[in-house]
Write an enzyme that holds these catalytic residues in place. Sequence first.
Site, PDB file in Angstrom:
ATOM      1  CE  LYS A   1      28.915  83.594  -4.302  1.00  0.00           C
ATOM      2  NZ  LYS A   1      29.809  84.647  -3.752  1.00  0.00           N
TER       3      LYS A   1
ATOM      4  CE1 TYR B   1      23.949  83.123  -7.168  1.00  0.00           C
ATOM      5  CE2 TYR B   1      25.301  81.152  -6.906  1.00  0.00           C
ATOM      6  CZ  TYR B   1      25.018  82.471  -6.584  1.00  0.00           C
ATOM      7  OH  TYR B   1      25.813  83.137  -5.682  1.00  0.00           O
TER       8      TYR B   1
END
Length: 260
Positions: A162, A155
């Site tokens: 995020k 990720y």
Amino acid sequence: MGILEGKKGLILGTANDKSIAWGVTQACHREGAELGFNYLGEALEKRVRPLAESVDAKFIEPMDVGDDASMDAFFAKVAERWGKLDFIVHSIAFANKDALKNRFSNTSREDFQLALNISAYSFVAVAGRAAALMQNGGSMVTMTYLGAVRAVPNYHVMGVAKAALESSTRYLAQDLGPDGIRVNAVSAGPIRTLAASAVGDFRNLMAKSARGSMLKRNVSQEEVGNTAAYLLSDLASGVTGEVHYVDSGFHIGAGDPGAE
Ligand code: NAP
């Protein structure tokens, strides 16, 4: 009567009918909202326009959140057409594929800035412009993922983006709260979409997320959409600055989505 009856809202980030934004759209339409949409460029208009028209949307305009002039033009049209706004859904993220493939420690300055710009700063930029049209208060929802708070394999820079997005949600809630505007994030479990296809070994991540979750399954766009509709509605009038997980309870468990 639907929980969003009489409200006007923008859905930002519909790529196709697999998009999380499309799940949110269906819930908001069912609950009685009047919806407006953006698309990124002419080529993508062909995909978004028929979807938007299928939920009776009349406001369908281009906006690139990486470009201030494009954002200003979009919100000027919202002001002209609607005059006011009750809610926005920010369902937008982007990172260079290489940045998700290479080792995290090799992330380039350019790829770092691009991911943070499009995936986190854009929420702040959208929120400021939208808040100016929310004279009677309003509600804003963005889409985040567990990679913000845990190191999820593959990720990479999107997790950093995020984290910035979730922090921005809290600071926006603080800033806009006195104006009666609520700001929340929905942290969705993995869902197969266009954006998700950029994350390496996503199939494996989905399988492990299902196995490690409390409900022993992954979530759907519809489930995320229903939760967003609640947060956008007056039913959630006391809720702001929250990161609300819709992940079959995966985050409360000990399972790591990447672990063997
Ligand atoms: P998606 O369907 O590919 O949606 C991503 C959207 O972002 C697309 O509509 C894309 O537009 C748009 N976008 C990218 N760059 C943009 C720019 N510069 N200006 C305007 N729009 C831009 O994928 P999704 O999975 O539904 O993603 C929506 C949100 O949910 C993202 O924030 C994502 O990180 C988040 N999320 C996804 C998952 C998951 O597993 N899928 C889980 C948790 C959170 P184009 O396609 O037209 O380029």
